[in-house]
Design a protein around this motif. Structure first.
Motif, PDB file in Angstrom:
ATOM      1  N   ALA A  97       0.821  -1.218   0.000  1.00 33.60           N
ATOM      2  CA  ALA A  97       0.000   0.000   0.000  1.00 33.60           C
ATOM      3  C   ALA A  97       0.854   1.267   0.000  1.00 33.60           C
ATOM      4  CB  ALA A  97      -0.955   0.000   1.201  1.00 33.60           C
ATOM      5  N   TYR A  98       1.995   1.185  -0.652  1.00 35.79           N
ATOM      6  CA  TYR A  98       2.922   2.310  -0.774  1.00 35.79           C
ATOM      7  C   TYR A  98       3.474   2.773   0.573  1.00 35.79           C
ATOM      8  CZ  TYR A  98       2.116   2.609  -5.746  1.00 35.79           C
ATOM      9  OH  TYR A  98       2.074   2.310  -7.084  1.00 35.79           O
ATOM     10  N   ASN A  99       3.493   1.896   1.547  1.00 41.44           N
ATOM     11  CA  ASN A  99       4.171   2.181   2.817  1.00 41.44           C
ATOM     12  C   ASN A  99       5.643   1.800   2.684  1.00 41.44           C
ATOM     13  OD1 ASN A  99       1.822   3.002   4.232  1.00 41.44           O
ATOM     14  ND2 ASN A  99       1.234   0.850   4.467  1.00 41.44           N
ATOM     15  N   PHE A 100       6.511   2.659   3.165  1.00 43.69           N
ATOM     16  CA  PHE A 100       7.947   2.367   3.115  1.00 43.69           C
ATOM     17  C   PHE A 100       8.647   3.140   4.225  1.00 43.69           C
ATOM     18  CE2 PHE A 100       7.543   6.264   0.776  1.00 43.69           C
ATOM     19  CZ  PHE A 100       8.710   6.961   1.010  1.00 43.69           C
ATOM     20  N   HIS A 101       9.924   2.813   4.426  1.00 46.42           N
ATOM     21  CA  HIS A 101      10.722   3.490   5.439  1.00 46.42           C
ATOM     22  C   HIS A 101      11.646   4.503   4.772  1.00 46.42           C
ATOM     23  CE1 HIS A 101       9.701  -0.298   7.644  1.00 46.42           C
ATOM     24  NE2 HIS A 101       9.452   0.601   8.590  1.00 46.42           N
ATOM     25  N   LEU A 102      11.594   5.731   5.248  1.00 50.42           N
ATOM     26  CA  LEU A 102      12.505   6.777   4.784  1.00 50.42           C
ATOM     27  C   LEU A 102      13.652   6.853   5.779  1.00 50.42           C
ATOM     28  CD1 LEU A 102      12.956   9.001   2.653  1.00 50.42           C
ATOM     29  CD2 LEU A 102      11.837  10.596   4.222  1.00 50.42           C
ATOM     30  N   VAL A 103      14.844   6.487   5.312  1.00 51.01           N
ATOM     31  CA  VAL A 103      16.021   6.391   6.174  1.00 51.01           C
ATOM     32  C   VAL A 103      16.937   7.574   5.891  1.00 51.01           C
ATOM     33  CG1 VAL A 103      17.960   4.939   6.883  1.00 51.01           C
ATOM     34  CG2 VAL A 103      15.834   3.886   6.078  1.00 51.01           C
ATOM     35  N   ARG A 104      17.307   8.286   6.934  1.00 49.04           N
ATOM     36  CA  ARG A 104      18.229   9.419   6.786  1.00 49.04           C
ATOM     37  C   ARG A 104      19.549   9.065   7.490  1.00 49.04           C
ATOM     38  NH1 ARG A 104      15.749  14.128   5.058  1.00 49.04           N
ATOM     39  NH2 ARG A 104      13.473  14.108   5.020  1.00 49.04           N
ATOM     40  N   ALA A 105      20.298   8.202   6.856  1.00 50.44           N
ATOM     41  CA  ALA A 105      21.596   7.781   7.378  1.00 50.44           C
ATOM     42  C   ALA A 105      22.558   7.680   6.207  1.00 50.44           C
ATOM     43  CB  ALA A 105      21.481   6.439   8.094  1.00 50.44           C
ATOM     44  N   VAL A 106      23.619   8.428   6.283  1.00 47.84           N
ATOM     45  CA  VAL A 106      24.542   8.537   5.150  1.00 47.84           C
ATOM     46  C   VAL A 106      25.088   7.183   4.729  1.00 47.84           C
ATOM     47  CG1 VAL A 106      26.754   9.508   4.420  1.00 47.84           C
ATOM     48  CG2 VAL A 106      25.152  10.906   5.731  1.00 47.84           C
ATOM     49  N   VAL A 107      25.385   6.319   5.701  1.00 47.27           N
ATOM     50  CA  VAL A 107      25.968   5.025   5.352  1.00 47.27           C
ATOM     51  C   VAL A 107      24.981   4.176   4.554  1.00 47.27           C
ATOM     52  CG1 VAL A 107      25.263   3.946   7.542  1.00 47.27           C
ATOM     53  CG2 VAL A 107      27.224   3.046   6.273  1.00 47.27           C
ATOM     54  N   VAL A 108      23.684   4.255   4.873  1.00 48.63           N
ATOM     55  CA  VAL A 108      22.662   3.513   4.126  1.00 48.63           C
ATOM     56  C   VAL A 108      22.483   4.116   2.738  1.00 48.63           C
ATOM     57  CG1 VAL A 108      20.234   2.840   4.075  1.00 48.63           C
ATOM     58  CG2 VAL A 108      21.493   2.814   6.238  1.00 48.63           C
ATOM     59  N   VAL A 109      22.403   5.443   2.667  1.00 47.31           N
ATOM     60  CA  VAL A 109      22.239   6.125   1.385  1.00 47.31           C
ATOM     61  C   VAL A 109      23.399   5.789   0.447  1.00 47.31           C
ATOM     62  CG1 VAL A 109      22.053   8.367   0.247  1.00 47.31           C
ATOM     63  CG2 VAL A 109      20.897   7.981   2.434  1.00 47.31           C
ATOM     64  N   ALA A 110      24.623   5.840   0.967  1.00 52.97           N
ATOM     65  CA  ALA A 110      25.801   5.563   0.135  1.00 52.97           C
ATOM     66  C   ALA A 110      25.784   4.128  -0.379  1.00 52.97           C
ATOM     67  CB  ALA A 110      27.073   5.827   0.930  1.00 52.97           C
ATOM     68  N   ALA A 111      25.364   3.186   0.475  1.00 53.36           N
ATOM     69  CA  ALA A 111      25.326   1.787   0.050  1.00 53.36           C
ATOM     70  C   ALA A 111      24.287   1.573  -1.046  1.00 53.36           C
ATOM     71  CB  ALA A 111      25.012   0.895   1.251  1.00 53.36           C
ATOM     72  N   LEU A 112      23.105   2.159  -0.891  1.00 54.17           N
ATOM     73  CA  LEU A 112      22.065   2.007  -1.903  1.00 54.17           C
ATOM     74  C   LEU A 112      22.432   2.722  -3.199  1.00 54.17           C
ATOM     75  CD1 LEU A 112      18.761   2.299   0.156  1.00 54.17           C
ATOM     76  CD2 LEU A 112      19.728   0.264  -0.908  1.00 54.17           C
ATOM     77  N   ARG A 113      23.106   3.864  -3.084  1.00 51.57           N
ATOM     78  CA  ARG A 113      23.557   4.569  -4.287  1.00 51.57           C
ATOM     79  C   ARG A 113      24.539   3.692  -5.068  1.00 51.57           C
ATOM     80  NH1 ARG A 113      23.866   9.662  -6.330  1.00 51.57           N
ATOM     81  NH2 ARG A 113      22.687  10.476  -4.562  1.00 51.57           N
ATOM     82  N   SER A 114      25.494   3.092  -4.389  1.00 53.67           N
ATOM     83  CA  SER A 114      26.467   2.222  -5.060  1.00 53.67           C
ATOM     84  C   SER A 114      25.768   1.033  -5.716  1.00 53.67           C
ATOM     85  CB  SER A 114      27.510   1.732  -4.056  1.00 53.67           C
ATOM     86  OG  SER A 114      28.266   2.814  -3.555  1.00 53.67           O
TER      87      SER A 114
END
Length: 336
Positions: free
Chosen positions: A241-258
């Protein structure tokens, strides 16, 4: 009251000459042609020391040596050469400094990642609903437009929702330079009714879309500081139902970007945006069992052109036969 006045700076020091070398250079200029002994007499210097200094001036290119005599080169030529070398060094140093400045943000991210790790917790917000997803992303984009948005969509239902319900608002955000978007979708979704038109509009607005056989999970990366993740990795937006987690952690963002960049490098561009319609036409007709001669008559081209288009398709698809080219073209969504 006593005021100390600093000694004037020797302009040639900037070019790498010592005061002693500048004095010797001036003596060569005045005498124009002189031996080491004559220069020693003119400057009251030691011949042994002058010999070493003259060798440096010769190496720098401001003085020439001919048969034991030293001649001054024209200052405009000699010093101009040194100035040019100095400017080249300054330009190289400036580029190195620019590189350092560009890396500062990466160091900041590393610092933030370490701080997050030591704190033992990441700031996570539960976001519910497609409208809330859009509003969350646009709210971040307004602060630093255009914000880079990377998104992977693994399922047909979510892509179908995009095509028929939500595409226009994302296209508008891209068109108004709030976003700079790259999306990866499964190749089997390209046959969804109306999707091609929406993706064409999306790309004309500046977005980029590529396809993979299998997209491993839904996720998004919003700028450098936020990422969206499903409740369970491998999940989709629509099924939750379009529920998701918005994570504001640089280490997580960098890993997903890679991870996104790795998927992007393997993904293929949309089929209809990177090849001529002629190739698609011959593949479609061949798939219907039409001969080369009949294809040529239907398209109004020569048989030679038809075979050339087959060759182009086989080369791009990495196929060894026309049949294999047709199968691969269908798999990649070329024939939708």
């Amino acid at each position: 009251m006593r005021t100390d006045t600093p000694a004037p700076l020797d302009p040639l020091e900037t070019l790498g000459l010592t005061p002693a070398q500048t004095s010797l250079y001036n003596a060569v200029l005045r005498l124009h042609r002189a031996t080491c002994a004559e220069l020693a007499e003119a400057t009251n210097g030691s011949p042994e020391l002058l010999d070493r200094e003259l060798a440096i001036l010769v190496r720098l290119g401001v003085v020439d040596e001919q048969g034991g005599e030293y001649l001054a080169r024209h200052p405009a030529t000699a010093l101009g050469h040194l100035v040019a070398e100095r400017l080249d060094r300054l330009a190289a140093e400036s580029r190195r400094i620019d590189t350092v400045l560009g890396s500062i943000r990466g160091f900041i991210h590393q610092y933030d990642a370490g701080r997050d790790y030591q704190a033992g917790q990441f700031p996570v917000t539960l976001v519910g609903g497609a409208d809330e997803l859009y509003e969350s992303v646009i709210g971040m984009a307004i602060q630093t437009p255009p914000m880079e948005l990377l998104s992977a969509i693994p399922d047909k239902r979510t892509v179908n929702d995009f095509a028929h319900r939500y595409a226009d608002q994302w296209i508008a955000a891209q068109r108004t330079d709030l976003l700079s978007s790259r999306f990866i979708i499964p190749v089997h979704t390209l046959g969804i009714s109306g999707l091609r038109d929406k993706l064409d509009q999306f790309e004309r607005a500046g977005a980029q879309v590529r396809t993979l056989d299998v997209v491993p999970s839904w996720f998004l990366v919003a700028g450098a500081d936020a990422a969206g993740m499903p409740a369970q990795w491998g999940g989709t937006l629509a099924e939750n139902a379009y529920n998701f987690h918005l994570v504001r952690a640089v280490v997580v963002v960098a890993a997903l970007r890679s991870f996104f960049e790795e998927l992007w490098a393997r993904a293929a561009p949309l089929p209809w945006t990177h090849r001529g319609d002629g190739v698609i036409q011959v593949l479609r007709l061949a798939g219907q069992g039409v001969s080369d001669e009949m294809i040529a008559r239907q398209l109004g081209v020569s048989v030679r052109t038809v075979r050339s288009r087959f060759a182009d398709a086989m080369a791009e698809l990495g196929a060894q036969s026309r049949f294999q080219a047709g199968v691969e073209a269908s798999r990649r969504g070329w024939l939708v």
